[in-house]
Design an enzyme around this catalytic site. Structure first.
Site, PDB file in Angstrom:
ATOM      1  N   HIS A 201      26.961  20.278  21.588  1.00 21.48           N
ATOM      2  CA  HIS A 201      26.729  19.051  22.346  1.00 21.48           C
ATOM      3  C   HIS A 201      27.648  18.983  23.562  1.00 21.48           C
ATOM      4  CE1 HIS A 201      24.798  17.720  18.585  1.00 21.48           C
ATOM      5  NE2 HIS A 201      24.140  16.861  19.340  1.00 21.48           N
TER       6      HIS A 201
ATOM      7  N   LYS B  90      30.728  13.925  23.514  1.00 23.13           N
ATOM      8  CA  LYS B  90      30.381  13.530  22.144  1.00 23.13           C
ATOM      9  C   LYS B  90      31.643  13.615  21.291  1.00 23.13           C
ATOM     10  CE  LYS B  90      27.124  14.239  18.372  1.00 23.13           C
ATOM     11  NZ  LYS B  90      26.803  12.813  18.225  1.00 23.13           N
TER      12      LYS B  90
END
Ligand SMILES: NC(=O)c1ccc[n+]([C@@H]2O[C@H](COP(=O)([O-])OP(=O)(O)OC[C@H]3O[C@@H](n4cnc5c(N)ncnc54)[C@H](OP(=O)(O)O)[C@@H]3O)[C@@H](O)[C@H]2O)c1
Length: 228
Positions: A134, A138
């Site tokens: 990600h 995040k």
């Protein structure tokens, strides 16, 4: 008759996209957009929306849900980062109040279908590992989706007691990607899912808002919306 919606977190990245899509959709009327400086309780009392969509932050979502449960709107919680004990509590609170709603930390249809495929494969392949990658902003790792995928893989295999290791990558340039690699004697099978930008979440978000008003308790995940 279009359903009325209030979007909380309307000025964030997901919120702005959701506002654009909902405003153009004939099934919905966007009645209010709220952000950090607004009083959610007052906004819900004023607009009495059919649906309240939360796209805020992990630090505020629990408090937001407690406010939502005091009103008769159907909550759709798209914010990620709710703790397991809070999710369990919300599910039981909604059952007591007979209030329908959805907690959907991943609106991507591809992510739901990837988990379903993985459950099928796990019946025949005893070992799997997950690589989830990600964007660097995040904060949680492993992702909630990776944890849910691992749990479903472990449950689906009839005999294996193997844990499914998860490897997390956080780098600029990425949005969201999850690969599940199954291994068996002399063969591997990989299932890869890529999210290229936030538009990927919008079909699932619309589906959740369309379905939520037919529920009389809170559900976790988008799976329930893909039934029937
Ligand atoms: N379900 C899914 O498929 C999916 C997909 C992507 C992201 N997400 C999750 O959705 C959430 C939002 O993501 P994002 O990328 O849009 O984040 P973002 O750009 O940071 O937007 C969040 C917005 O919520 C606002 N906010 C924070 N606390 C609030 C509160 N108590 N009341 C009202 N508004 C509040 C923030 O205001 P400030 O700027 O003033 O802090 C900001 O405008 C995150 O939890 C993210 O992990 C879910």
């Amino acid at each position: 008759m279009p359903k009325t919606i209030l979007i909380n977190g309307a000025f964030g990245r997901m919120g702005q996209l959701a506002c654009d899509i909902i405003e153009k959709h004939s099934d919905f009327t966007l009645v209010a957009k709220t952000g950090r400086s607004d009083d959610l309780n007052l906004a819900l009392a004023t607009f009495c929306p059919d649906i309240v969509l939360d796209l805020t932050s992990a630090s505020s979502v629990w408090e937001n849900v407690q406010i939502m449960l005091q009103h008769r709107s159907f909550p759709v919680i798209g914010t990620s980062g709710l703790k397991k004990e809070h999710i369990d509590l919300i599910l039981s609170q909604s059952q007591e109040k007979k209030l329908g709603g959805l907690i959907v930390p991943n609106f991507s249809l591809g992510a739901v279908l990837q988990m379903r495929c993985a459950e099928q494969v796990a019946r025949y392949f005893a070992k799997a590992e997950i690589i989830e990658a990600h964007h660097e902003k995040k904060l949680d790792a492993p992702s909630g989706t990776a944890l849910a995928t691992a749990a479903r893989i472990e449950k689906a295999h009839p005999t294996s007691a193997c844990k499914t290791p998860i490897h997390s990558v956080r780098l600029p340039g990425l949005v969201a990607q999850q690969e599940i690699i199954f291994g068996a004697e002399a063969e591997t099978l990989s299932i890869v899912h890529n999210v290229l930008n936030r538009e990927a979440y919008m079909p699932g978000l619309i589906l959740a808002c369309q379905k939520v008003t037919s529920f009389n308790r809170m559900y976790y995940g988008l799976d329930i919306c893909l039934e029937g």
